[in-house]
Scaffold this active site. Sequence first.
Site, PDB file in Angstrom:
ATOM      1  N   MET A   1     -12.376  49.525 -22.905  1.00 14.43           N
ATOM      2  CA  MET A   1     -11.889  48.789 -24.126  1.00 14.43           C
ATOM      3  C   MET A   1     -11.895  49.631 -25.247  1.00 14.43           C
ATOM      4  SD  MET A   1     -11.790  45.911 -22.795  1.00 14.43           S
ATOM      5  CE  MET A   1     -11.724  44.717 -24.232  1.00 14.43           C
TER       6      MET A   1
ATOM      7  N   ASN B   1      -3.898  52.416 -15.431  1.00 18.86           N
ATOM      8  CA  ASN B   1      -4.779  51.261 -16.187  1.00 18.86           C
ATOM      9  C   ASN B   1      -4.390  50.069 -15.226  1.00 18.86           C
ATOM     10  OD1 ASN B   1      -6.379  49.730 -17.892  1.00 18.86           O
ATOM     11  ND2 ASN B   1      -4.354  48.854 -18.726  1.00 18.86           N
TER      12      ASN B   1
ATOM     13  N   HIS C   1      -4.417  45.688 -15.479  1.00 15.31           N
ATOM     14  CA  HIS C   1      -4.405  44.698 -16.502  1.00 15.31           C
ATOM     15  C   HIS C   1      -4.203  43.511 -15.648  1.00 15.31           C
ATOM     16  CE1 HIS C   1      -3.552  43.033 -20.239  1.00 15.31           C
ATOM     17  NE2 HIS C   1      -2.334  42.262 -19.684  1.00 15.31           N
TER      18      HIS C   1
ATOM     19  N   GLU D   1      -7.101  42.488  -7.839  1.00 13.48           N
ATOM     20  CA  GLU D   1      -7.200  43.937  -8.768  1.00 13.48           C
ATOM     21  C   GLU D   1      -7.842  44.582  -7.810  1.00 13.48           C
ATOM     22  OE1 GLU D   1      -8.912  43.563 -12.537  1.00 13.48           O
ATOM     23  OE2 GLU D   1      -8.486  41.455 -12.935  1.00 13.48           O
TER      24      GLU D   1
HETATM   25  C1  GRF Z   1     -10.410  43.542 -15.306  1.00 12.28           C
HETATM   26  O1  GRF Z   1     -10.122  42.298 -15.194  1.00 12.28           O
HETATM   27  C2  GRF Z   1      -9.264  44.217 -15.548  1.00 12.28           C
HETATM   28  O2  GRF Z   1      -8.055  43.971 -15.186  1.00 12.28           O
HETATM   29  C3  GRF Z   1      -9.534  44.600 -17.130  1.00 12.28           C
HETATM   30  O3  GRF Z   1     -10.945  44.281 -17.586  1.00 12.28           O
HETATM   31  C4  GRF Z   1     -11.557  43.834 -16.586  1.00 12.28           C
HETATM   32  C5  GRF Z   1     -12.558  44.696 -16.056  1.00 12.28           C
HETATM   33  O4  GRF Z   1     -13.389  44.457 -14.907  1.00 12.28           O
HETATM   34  N1  GRF Z   1      -8.821  45.608 -17.757  1.00 12.28           N
HETATM   35  P1  GRF Z   1     -14.538  45.190 -14.365  1.00 12.28           P
HETATM   36  O5  GRF Z   1     -15.128  46.075 -15.368  1.00 12.28           O
HETATM   37  O6  GRF Z   1     -13.468  46.143 -13.551  1.00 12.28           O
HETATM   38  O7  GRF Z   1     -15.147  44.513 -13.370  1.00 12.28           O
END
Ligand code: GRF
Length: 218
Positions: A93, A110, A112, A177
């Site tokens: 972040m 990255n 997203h 993801e």
């Molecule tokens: C995920 O949804 C990712 O796409 C976004 O932030 C979230 C992180 O989740 N950028 P984690 O910490 O990997 O569980």
Amino acid sequence: MSCKRVAVLISGRGSNMAALIEAAKDKSYPAEIVLVVSSRPNAGGLLVARSANIAAEVIDHTEFGKDRAGFERVLQAILEKHRIDLVCLAGFMRLLTSEFVKKWQWRVLNIHPALLPAFKGLDTHKRALRAGAKIHGATVHFVVPEMDSGPTIAQGAVTVRHNDTEETLAARVLKVEHRIYPLALKLLAEGRVQVVDGRCLIDGVPVPDTKNLVPDPT
Ligand code: GRF
């Protein structure tokens, strides 16, 4: 080809980091997760990384405030110390400066939680539901100075259900993801990704390409 040394940058629970660690356990995987860096000391992902015997460092963002260059000087030194080849942002972040991004050009990925270029920024699931999107998903892309904007390496889609809540949709996207991030890192680490005119070619073929578009797992 040598196994690439990868750092994963996190700020929270680190489930994508864990998916990358899991994928990299396979001996044939072309990358090794050797370092996790968190911008927050209380990130849950740090415990996961340490229990997998991976070096885990904290660069507490609150100590740097708006001094982004100062934060990145520390980050750069840690990346160099661990001889990092590639960096994966996974729920990290903190925006990176264009100087840092340029120094690491085409070596930082990255993930997203939306089908870019739709829904850049935060609260993507809530916004997708509000917009009445029928298809939603996740994107792995190269990091460029502009947020959530670099060339796409992999995307995965889910269908939005009429009774989805932010939580149910987020959970289905998260599963996607965890599949596309290891896939994208593998392609990059194998040297199969090329950026031409701002778009990715994989094995010389433009993306999207059905073999890199991961279908809804449910
Ligand atoms: C995920 O949804 C990712 O796409 C976004 O932030 C979230 C992180 O989740 N950028 P984690 O910490 O990997 O569980």
